[in-house]
Design a protein around this motif. Structure first.
Motif, mmCIF file in Angstrom:
data_model
loop_
_atom_site.group_PDB
_atom_site.id
_atom_site.type_symbol
_atom_site.label_atom_id
_atom_site.label_comp_id
_atom_site.label_asym_id
_atom_site.label_seq_id
_atom_site.Cartn_x
_atom_site.Cartn_y
_atom_site.Cartn_z
ATOM 1 N N SER A 292 4.842 3.704 7.900
ATOM 2 C CA SER A 292 4.689 4.960 7.643
ATOM 3 C C SER A 292 5.899 5.751 6.779
ATOM 4 C CB SER A 292 4.324 5.976 8.729
ATOM 5 O OG SER A 292 4.248 7.132 8.466
ATOM 6 N N LEU A 295 5.777 4.190 3.109
ATOM 7 C CA LEU A 295 4.759 5.042 2.523
ATOM 8 C C LEU A 295 5.172 6.328 1.941
ATOM 9 C CD1 LEU A 295 1.339 3.978 4.500
ATOM 10 C CD2 LEU A 295 2.212 2.969 2.107
ATOM 11 N N CYS A 504 2.482 -2.551 2.882
ATOM 12 C CA CYS A 504 1.130 -3.297 3.277
ATOM 13 C C CYS A 504 1.529 -4.765 3.787
ATOM 14 C CB CYS A 504 0.203 -3.160 1.976
ATOM 15 S SG CYS A 504 -0.401 -1.524 1.443
ATOM 16 N N PHE A 551 -1.852 5.493 6.969
ATOM 17 C CA PHE A 551 -2.119 6.404 5.953
ATOM 18 C C PHE A 551 -2.291 8.018 6.375
ATOM 19 C CE2 PHE A 551 -5.432 8.396 2.957
ATOM 20 C CZ PHE A 551 -4.561 8.158 2.045
ATOM 21 N N CYS A 555 0.183 10.837 4.636
ATOM 22 C CA CYS A 555 -0.518 11.932 3.935
ATOM 23 C C CYS A 555 0.131 13.379 4.249
ATOM 24 C CB CYS A 555 -2.115 12.014 4.135
ATOM 25 S SG CYS A 555 -2.839 10.871 3.137
ATOM 26 N N ASN A 581 -1.743 9.497 -3.442
ATOM 27 C CA ASN A 581 -2.286 9.126 -2.196
ATOM 28 C C ASN A 581 -3.675 8.356 -2.389
ATOM 29 O OD1 ASN A 581 -1.208 10.542 0.665
ATOM 30 N ND2 ASN A 581 -0.509 11.813 -1.246
ATOM 31 N N ILE A 584 -2.473 4.714 -3.260
ATOM 32 C CA ILE A 584 -2.248 4.145 -1.743
ATOM 33 C C ILE A 584 -3.376 3.857 -1.089
ATOM 34 C CG2 ILE A 584 -1.095 4.583 0.286
ATOM 35 C CD1 ILE A 584 1.217 6.020 -1.109
ATOM 36 N N LEU A 585 -4.212 4.611 -0.746
ATOM 37 C CA LEU A 585 -5.613 4.491 -0.244
ATOM 38 C C LEU A 585 -6.400 3.097 -0.683
ATOM 39 C CD1 LEU A 585 -7.634 5.557 1.915
ATOM 40 C CD2 LEU A 585 -8.613 7.051 0.056
ATOM 41 N N MET A 588 -4.285 0.092 -0.106
ATOM 42 C CA MET A 588 -4.621 -0.074 1.523
ATOM 43 C C MET A 588 -5.816 -0.564 1.789
ATOM 44 S SD MET A 588 -2.084 2.766 3.070
ATOM 45 C CE MET A 588 -1.812 1.939 4.713
#
Length: 609
Positions: A292, A295, A504, A551, A555, A581, A584-585, A588
């Motif tokens: 976390s 990220l 990741c 995630f 956020c 985001n 990243i989403l 991921m």
């Protein structure tokens, strides 16, 4: 069989486990080597000495970040792999190997991973160094042609640094093996890591974590003056500590509550994946917290890149807004200047007055810009070209005029008065028209004549020797002193990619490595007739839960980190939040699908059925 052959056998047997680590390390080495090559190979030789020196300074900063990342990544992965191998090492003890020889075996196998990683990174870095240089130059808009050149110094430094880090962490692993008993080695991979703390303690831990986290959010978005750097440091520490406590308190409490609720647990095939997460929670929550935080760093790095890129474009507007600006005492000199200047595309006149080493302009002269109209007791500061400001509260820029306090309601960080706004050594304020007329009579005013010409290289026949001219500011088209700033965005993008891949990779390494410990359990479940669909659903939920949770936390925290950046830079970052985001989403989700596929192949393979 020699230790080398045994280590080679182990390496080939575990090569699938090492895949994510090798990929992540190879990519980091690839980036590090290419930055080293940019610095030492002369690929950027077309730049001026000043710009080249500043770019090299930025490269050194990025290299420090990459080194810190490599240390943490290698240390974490080595700990995970060492723990999974200890049972195997315990078997070797029964076969007659001493702990010293086992530690040497571990060292050889670990070095094989390091050698493959460094070879892959250096080889790819060499093959794509020209492409990397071209991309770097293009994204950074340096305006030069990248040269193809490989620096042996970059190769040697990259290899030495990597093996120094890798060697020290390998020695730490060897020491851990030598200090472990046979019992510790045999039971290490199957230790129950369930968090056994009481629900009350976990709730208290979660509440404290939330309080610390929201304290960090508060300091991140708090307005301030010179204390902004201190606030940022407090916010960083609080977010890291708060994230750790939330994962260590709220997450175990949530999973234990799910486990104790039999109705919830037994419905929708939740039993397997919930129990699996609870079993390893003591180790896993630390991994979740680390991912976390990585990220959050990734989003912040990309946010910094977009912010600074926008600020650099705004800075360049100071020089490009007007071709020439003339200061005069005569309010009616427009016709005089028009006769002596080339054909103009645009011209404006701005009254300017000085008081107590401060400059003031009336609002009506700059009302065409996106500036709010100040009241008689208010003012607006026209800032010089700056990347970031330590003052996030505009009231810190308040001033006085003729004994009257003027509250600063806005800090404008874009070009309004062109060169003059940036070159003046004193602050420039916009005030209400009526206040300007009251305080400054006609004989105390200067007039700024701003011109933008139609031609590319206008011939200016006016100089300070002209009796109508008090001062003159002219655009210098050959000024490239700010070219190096364009590279900041590129560096931030590369750091974003590195942090994202690292986060990741940690999740993948952890889940994929844990799956090998579940082979016997899944073999037994299949033999007693548990439907493969149930087992597949359990794998999907366990993997997706871990990716999704990180995630979600990222956020929330990244929203506040970008709000803090927005205040310091004076630019909105809502679009950056959405874009970063979303990237990243998508990444991921891709990694989650790959992880699910890999774990399924490990646990549901026909070879182990």
């Amino acid at each position: 069989m020699s230790l080398f052959h045994l280590a080679w056998q182990n390496f080939m047997m575990h090569v699938r486990r090492y895949g994510a680590l090798i990929l992540s390390l190879a990519f980091t080495i690839f980036i590090f080597f290419n930055f080293e090559n940019l610095e030492y190979s002369g690929s950027l030789g077309g730049l001026s000495a000043d710009n080249l020196e500043k770019i090299k300074m930025l490269i050194d900063v990025v290299k420090v970040v990459l080194v810190c990342f490599m240390v943490s990544m290698i240390a974490y992965a080595s700990h995970v792999f060492l723990k999974s191998q200890k049972k195997e090492f315990g078997v070797y003890v029964f076969l007659g190997l001493t702990s010293g020889r086992i530690s040497i075996l571990y060292m050889i196998e670990n070095l094989m991973v390091g050698i493959v990683s460094i070879l892959a990174g250096i080889l790819c870095g060499t093959l794509f160094s020209y492409l990397f240089s071209m991309i770097f130059v293009k994204i950074s808009s340096l305006g030069i042609a990248a040269d193809f050149s490989i620096s042996w110094r970059a190769v040697v430094e990259t290899c030495l640094l990597f093996f120094l880090i890798y060697g020290l962490i390998t020695l730490w692993g060897m020491r851990s093996i030598q200090k472990s008993s046979v019992k510790d080695l045999l039971s290490a991979s199957r230790q129950n890591e369930k968090v056994n703390d009481s629900s009350r303690f976990l709730i208290l831990k979660a509440i404290i974590g939330c309080a610390i986290l929201f304290t960090g959010y508060y300091f991140a978005i708090k307005d301030g003056g010179m204390d902004v750097l201190g606030n940022a440091m407090i916010a960083t520490v609080c977010v890291i500590l708060g994230t750790y406590l939330i994962f260590g308190g709220f997450l175990p409490f949530l999973l234990q509550t799910m486990q104790n609720n039999k109705r919830f647990l037994l419905s929708h095939r939740r039993l397997l994946w919930v129990n699996s997460l609870v079993f390893r929670m003591k180790q896993n929550y630390r991994s979740y917290a680390m991912v976390s935080i990585l990220l959050i760093c990734a989003v912040t790095a990309l946010g910094c890149g977009f912010t600074l890129n926008h600020r650099i474009e705004a800075i360049q507007q100071y020089s490009m807004q007007y071709d020439v600006q003339i200061l005069s005492l005569d309010p009616n000199a427009e016709a005089y200047f028009n006769e002596r200047l080339p054909e103009q595309e645009m011209r404006t006149i701005v009254p300017v007055a000085e008081k107590n080493e401060q400059l003031f302009v009336p609002y009506s002269s700059v009302s065409s810009f996106d500036i709010s109209e100040p009241k008689e007791n208010e003012c607006i500061l026209l800032s010089k070209r700056i990347l970031l400001s330590l003052y996030t509260d505009p009231t810190h820029n308040s001033t006085e005029l003729e004994g009257r306090k003027l509250t600063c309601i806005e800090d404008v960080r874009t070009a309004v008065l062109g060169f003059m706004q940036d070159k003046m050594e004193v602050p420039v304020y916009v005030i209400n028209d009526s206040l300007f007329d009251q305080v400054f009579p006609q004989n105390e005013r200067l007039y700024l004549y701003n011109y933008k010409f139609e031609g590319d290289e206008p011939n200016i026949e006016i100089s300070t020797e002209d009796p109508m001219v008090v001062g003159i500011f002219q655009m210098d088209e050959n000024n490239d002193s700010y070219v190096w700033l364009n590279t900041i965005f590129t560096f931030c993008v590369f750091l974003f990619i590195v942090f994202l891949i690292a986060a990741c990779s940690i999740l993948f390494i952890k889940q994929y490595n844990d799956s090998f410990e579940e082979i016997e359990a899944y073999r037994l479940l299949q033999k007693i007739g548990v439907d493969r669909k149930v087992l597949k659903h359990s794998i999907i939920m366990e993997c997706s839960f871990q990716f999704g949770l990180d995630f979600l936390i990222m956020c929330i925290s990244s929203c506040f980190s970008l709000m803090a950046l927005s205040k310091v830079a004076g630019d909105p970052l809502g679009s950056v939040f959405v874009i970063s985001n979303l990237i990243i989403l998508l990444f991921m989700i891709l990694c989650d699908l790959i992880c699910i596929k890999a774990v399924k192949n490990t646990l549901l393979s026909k070879r182990i059925a």
